[in-house]
Design a protein around this motif. Structure first.
Motif, PDB file in Angstrom:
ATOM      1  N   ASP A   1     -56.000 -41.190  45.839  1.00  0.00           N
ATOM      2  CA  ASP A   1     -57.275 -42.485  45.942  1.00  0.00           C
ATOM      3  C   ASP A   1     -56.773 -43.312  44.679  1.00  0.00           C
ATOM      4  O   ASP A   1     -57.117 -44.520  44.894  1.00  0.00           O
ATOM      5  CB  ASP A   1     -58.625 -41.568  45.754  1.00  0.00           C
ATOM      6  N   SER A   2     -56.642 -42.855  43.419  1.00  0.00           N
ATOM      7  CA  SER A   2     -56.461 -43.797  42.310  1.00  0.00           C
ATOM      8  C   SER A   2     -55.055 -44.835  42.427  1.00  0.00           C
ATOM      9  O   SER A   2     -55.117 -45.691  42.155  1.00  0.00           O
ATOM     10  CB  SER A   2     -56.173 -43.013  41.174  1.00  0.00           C
ATOM     11  N   ALA A   3     -54.036 -43.932  43.170  1.00  0.00           N
ATOM     12  CA  ALA A   3     -52.948 -44.769  43.511  1.00  0.00           C
ATOM     13  C   ALA A   3     -53.296 -45.821  44.532  1.00  0.00           C
ATOM     14  O   ALA A   3     -52.658 -47.001  44.422  1.00  0.00           O
ATOM     15  CB  ALA A   3     -51.937 -43.949  43.960  1.00  0.00           C
ATOM     16  N   LYS A   4     -54.167 -45.739  45.469  1.00  0.00           N
ATOM     17  CA  LYS A   4     -54.060 -46.505  46.532  1.00  0.00           C
ATOM     18  C   LYS A   4     -54.928 -47.808  46.046  1.00  0.00           C
ATOM     19  O   LYS A   4     -54.603 -48.990  46.505  1.00  0.00           O
ATOM     20  CB  LYS A   4     -55.045 -46.075  47.666  1.00  0.00           C
ATOM     21  N   ALA A   5     -55.759 -47.586  45.049  1.00  0.00           N
ATOM     22  CA  ALA A   5     -56.647 -48.626  44.346  1.00  0.00           C
ATOM     23  C   ALA A   5     -55.757 -49.667  43.585  1.00  0.00           C
ATOM     24  O   ALA A   5     -55.849 -50.760  43.554  1.00  0.00           O
ATOM     25  CB  ALA A   5     -57.767 -47.919  43.288  1.00  0.00           C
ATOM     26  N   LEU A   6     -54.765 -48.918  42.534  1.00  0.00           N
ATOM     27  CA  LEU A   6     -53.756 -49.430  41.930  1.00  0.00           C
ATOM     28  C   LEU A   6     -52.662 -50.321  42.863  1.00  0.00           C
ATOM     29  O   LEU A   6     -52.358 -51.443  42.425  1.00  0.00           O
ATOM     30  CB  LEU A   6     -52.936 -48.612  40.930  1.00  0.00           C
ATOM     31  N   GLY A   7     -52.589 -49.738  43.958  1.00  0.00           N
ATOM     32  CA  GLY A   7     -51.457 -50.446  44.864  1.00  0.00           C
ATOM     33  C   GLY A   7     -51.994 -51.768  45.441  1.00  0.00           C
ATOM     34  O   GLY A   7     -51.348 -52.858  45.555  1.00  0.00           O
ATOM     35  N   LYS A   8     -53.674 -51.679  45.651  1.00  0.00           N
ATOM     36  CA  LYS A   8     -54.018 -52.799  46.089  1.00  0.00           C
ATOM     37  C   LYS A   8     -54.135 -53.936  45.037  1.00  0.00           C
ATOM     38  O   LYS A   8     -53.916 -55.170  45.308  1.00  0.00           O
ATOM     39  CB  LYS A   8     -55.512 -52.818  46.443  1.00  0.00           C
ATOM     40  N   ALA A   9     -54.100 -53.619  43.833  1.00  0.00           N
ATOM     41  CA  ALA A   9     -53.873 -54.542  42.728  1.00  0.00           C
ATOM     42  C   ALA A   9     -52.368 -54.944  42.224  1.00  0.00           C
ATOM     43  O   ALA A   9     -52.451 -55.530  41.208  1.00  0.00           O
ATOM     44  CB  ALA A   9     -54.602 -53.961  41.394  1.00  0.00           C
ATOM     45  N   LYS A  10     -51.760 -54.410  43.030  1.00  0.00           N
ATOM     46  CA  LYS A  10     -50.332 -54.739  42.934  1.00  0.00           C
ATOM     47  C   LYS A  10     -49.632 -53.914  41.379  1.00  0.00           C
ATOM     48  O   LYS A  10     -48.577 -54.452  40.768  1.00  0.00           O
ATOM     49  CB  LYS A  10     -49.840 -56.189  42.773  1.00  0.00           C
TER      50      LYS A  10
END
Length: 358
Positions: A130-139
């Motif tokens: 879940d944390s990684a998906k949030a960071l992925g959206k922020a590039k």
């Protein structure tokens, strides 16, 4: 003066006899030259005498008979899927069980701890993802790292499923409604994966198997009534439920199955049985087995007299026989059967009938 010639009586008799013979000979010779000899009279041939009786065909319930075996409708050997020690036997031999009932329980062997660990690991992997998906959206996270975390989560899910399965396999369940027919373990036994635990059978419905010869299979069809005769004389009724589409390569016979209801739970599974498939009514004659004979070709049949008083041999099929008589097919609807003298006449010969008993 001439003397008279005197002859003795003996000489006169000889002369007269000679003259008589000459006259008789000349008369026969003349008749032979002018008259044809009378035709020689031959003795008239005597026709064979037989006794007969009339026979009329009657409806007969034809059957196809085979030897078979009664089997449980279902039978399964419950085997261990986990290693461990038997802690409790929940069902005993002869107990009725329902689908889903627990049969026994094995020791835990640390499976509960592994389950707790798998749950915690999955929770961690879900949080990381879940944390990684949030960071992925922020590039701020690469696609490769996101893929690695997704893989870790999937692995954690698989480990949890395996741990839950190991816990459930501690207590094997009945796969269907039935009866515990065998118990192979005791409390305290150490079992390995694949060890036999119990034998479960379903006998409220039974399955009978048999083999039918290839020349008889055409007369069978699914749904026909079947009579089953046990060795102790009891009979059961069933229904033909399956006919194989291909013959056995070794025997050239066809496999069939018969479904039989057994609400009383009779203990007959595994025994031999005579299978009689009901084929429907056919026209047949009831005769004495003594009237059956074989012709020159080895065919079984009956000698009868036709309307021209000639002997005719009918090939027949023996349907059944007992102490009182035999049922045969292959004869006309009404036929005059020879009861006495059939062994002294041949097919095609004309005979005299002593009496046709109705």
């Amino acid at each position: 003066m001439l003397k008279k010639l005197s002859l003795s009586p003996v000489i006169i008799a000889v002369i007269l006899s000679f003259v008589l013979l000459l006259w008789l000979f000349s008369g026969d010779n003349y008749g032979a030259k002018n008259e044809a000899p009378e035709a020689q009279k031959l003795p008239q041939q005597q026709l064979a005498l037989v006794e007969t009786r009339w026979s009329d065909a009657q409806p007969y319930q034809a059957t196809q008979v085979a030897q078979g075996q009664i089997l449980p409708w279902r039978s399964v050997s419950i085997k261990s899927q986990q290693a461990g020690t038997v802690e409790a036997v929940l069902k005993q031999q002869g107990d009725a069980v329902k689908q889903g009932d627990k049969l026994l329980q094995l020791s835990n062997e640390g499976r509960s701890a592994l389950l707790a660990q798998a749950k915690a690991n999955l929770t961690l992997r879900n949080s990381e993802l879940d944390s990684a998906k949030a960071l992925g959206k922020a590039k701020f996270l690469s696609a490769t790292e996101l893929t690695r975390l997704q893989s870790e989560q999937a692995k954690a899910q698989a480990e949890l499923i395996t741990a839950e399965l190991a816990i459930s396999q501690r207590s094997p369940e009945a796969p269907f409604n039935g009866i515990v027919d065998r118990r192979h373990i005791e409390v305290g036994d150490l079992v390995q994966v694949g060890s036999e635990l119990m034998q479960l059978v379903q006998i409220d419905q039974l399955k009978v198997t048999a083999q039918i010869a290839q020349q008889d299979i055409a007369a069978l069809s699914v749904g026909q009534n079947v009579t089953l005769r046990l060795l102790d004389g009891r009979t059961l009724n069933g229904t033909l439920s399956f006919i194989s589409y291909a013959a056995d390569n070794a025997t050239r016979s066809f496999y069939i199955e018969v479904t039989v209801n057994n609400p009383e739970l009779l203990r007959i599974a595994g025994v031999s049985v005579t299978v009689e498939v009901q084929l429907g009514d056919i026209a047949a004659h009831r005769i004495s087995p003594a009237l059956l004979s074989l012709n020159a070709s080895g065919q079984l049949g009956i000698s009868a007299v036709n309307e021209q008083q000639q002997v005719k041999f009918y090939s027949v099929t023996l349907l059944s026989a007992d102490n009182d008589g035999a049922w045969v097919s292959g004869l006309p609807q009404r036929v005059q059967i020879i009861t006495q003298g059939a062994g002294f006449v041949q097919p095609g010969s004309t005979v005299r009938v002593a009496g046709a008993k109705p």
